[in-house]
Design a protein around this motif. Structure first.
Motif, PDB file in Angstrom:
ATOM      1  N   PRO A  59     104.411  62.882  84.547  1.00 25.44           N
ATOM      2  CA  PRO A  59     103.633  63.490  83.538  1.00 25.44           C
ATOM      3  C   PRO A  59     103.466  62.957  82.187  1.00 25.44           C
ATOM      4  O   PRO A  59     102.421  63.171  81.804  1.00 25.44           O
ATOM      5  N   TYR A  60     104.426  62.294  81.592  1.00 23.14           N
ATOM      6  CA  TYR A  60     104.191  61.628  80.183  1.00 23.14           C
ATOM      7  C   TYR A  60     103.361  60.556  80.494  1.00 23.14           C
ATOM      8  O   TYR A  60     102.286  60.198  79.770  1.00 23.14           O
TER       9      TYR A  60
ATOM     10  N   SER B 115     109.787  65.456  77.479  1.00 25.92           N
ATOM     11  CA  SER B 115     108.803  64.732  78.467  1.00 25.92           C
ATOM     12  C   SER B 115     109.553  63.620  79.330  1.00 25.92           C
ATOM     13  O   SER B 115     109.056  63.499  80.434  1.00 25.92           O
TER      14      SER B 115
ATOM     15  N   THR C 299     104.956  52.293  79.705  1.00 31.54           N
ATOM     16  CA  THR C 299     105.426  53.682  79.443  1.00 31.54           C
ATOM     17  C   THR C 299     106.745  53.550  78.726  1.00 31.54           C
ATOM     18  O   THR C 299     106.807  54.466  77.747  1.00 31.54           O
TER      19      THR C 299
ATOM     20  N   ARG D  38     100.891  60.033  82.605  1.00 35.30           N
ATOM     21  CA  ARG D  38      99.559  60.633  82.732  1.00 35.30           C
ATOM     22  C   ARG D  38      98.742  61.243  81.209  1.00 35.30           C
ATOM     23  O   ARG D  38      97.597  61.107  81.206  1.00 35.30           O
ATOM     24  N   ALA D  39      99.698  61.851  80.624  1.00 37.28           N
ATOM     25  CA  ALA D  39      99.233  62.433  79.260  1.00 37.28           C
ATOM     26  C   ALA D  39      98.993  61.317  78.163  1.00 37.28           C
ATOM     27  O   ALA D  39      98.207  61.719  77.320  1.00 37.28           O
ATOM     28  N   GLU D  40      99.861  60.299  78.340  1.00 36.48           N
ATOM     29  CA  GLU D  40      99.540  59.423  77.263  1.00 36.48           C
ATOM     30  C   GLU D  40      99.188  58.010  77.664  1.00 36.48           C
ATOM     31  O   GLU D  40      99.371  57.007  76.896  1.00 36.48           O
ATOM     32  N   GLN D  41      98.197  57.988  78.670  1.00 35.87           N
ATOM     33  CA  GLN D  41      97.903  56.691  79.153  1.00 35.87           C
ATOM     34  C   GLN D  41      97.123  55.816  78.226  1.00 35.87           C
ATOM     35  O   GLN D  41      97.448  54.584  78.033  1.00 35.87           O
TER      36      GLN D  41
END
Length: 243
Positions: free
Chosen positions: A31-32, A95, A83, A34-37
């Motif tokens: 999820p981290y 996260s 990441t 996906r949210a911060e790409q």
């Protein structure tokens, strides 16, 4: 989204015994990630421009980590190394959590054998025991294999084989700002000088060495070397309990 209950964990930088680590691999993007790409990509461009030797390989990044009754459990995803490079700048523990294993090699004359990282790495000049992040090669039946990771990293970086250790301790851990270090000690029959000579010979023939040199540490003085934060409390514990 599941999060880690850090308020229920042991105190930060306090070492505690670990019975088992149960990190189960979950398919799909973290999820981290996906949210911060967008931020991850921008930060990677900056990091790579500053150090073109960096490699954006795959590693494990856990989340929803619980520490209860000596068991560390949670879920983990495969993510690009970029990441983690963004995550470690701000450490948003709601996260994601960083967890890695640290094999502490102790010589027959009671020195901890550590390494100094090369200038081309992501931890240039830092001193700690040979170790590395969990990656997809450490997955066994859907669970992260910390002992396999320790053996692989030590062999790659130093040429030493952990299976040759004369004795092996149980697991212990500490956490600090969302980073969990799980360690165990490996006592070898050789002296510090002998182990350092072996590691030095390995560095000479390694086509892509990550480390500059091996060091024999005989005190827990935090000012003795440029340590990563987890090393001083671990050294203090080792010299009190394993030497």
């Amino acid at each position: 989204m599941l999060t880690s209950n850090i308020s229920e964990w042991p105190l930060e930088r306090a070492i505690f015994p670990v019975l088992r680590v149960d990190l189960r691999v979950v398919d799909g993007p973290h999820p981290y990630y996906r949210a911060e790409q967008t931020e991850i990509a921008a930060n990677w461009d900056e990091e790579f421009a500053a150090n073109p030797a960096l490699y954006d390989g795959l590693m494990m990044l856990p989340r929803a980590v619980q520490i209860r009754d000596g068991v560390i459990s949670g879920e983990t995803h495969v993510v690009p190394y970029s990441t983690f490079l963004l995550w470690r700048k701000a450490r948003p523990v709601a996260s994601a959590i960083h967890l890695f294993s640290l094999p502490v090699i102790v010589s027959s004359d009671n020195a901890v054998i550590a390494i100094r990282m090369g200038k081309h790495t992501s931890n240039p000049g830092r001193v700690y025991c040979a170790a590395g992040s969990l990656d997809p090669g450490d997955i066994r039946d859907g669970i992260c294999d910390l002992d396999g990771n320790m053996a692989r990293e030590v062999l790659e970086e130093t040429g030493l084989t952990l299976a040759d250790a004369r004795s092996v301790s149980g697991l212990h851990a500490l956490h600090d700002r969302g980073v969990i270090t799980v360690f165990r000690t490996y006592r070898f029959a050789e002296t510090a000088a002998e182990l350092i000579d072996r590691i030095g010979a390995h560095i000479l023939v390694d086509p892509e060495p990550e480390i500059d040199e091996a060091l024999a540490i005989r005190s827990s003085d935090p000012a003795e070397h440029l340590y990563l934060p987890f090393m001083p409390p671990i050294l203090e514990w080792v010299f009190k309990n394993a030497c």
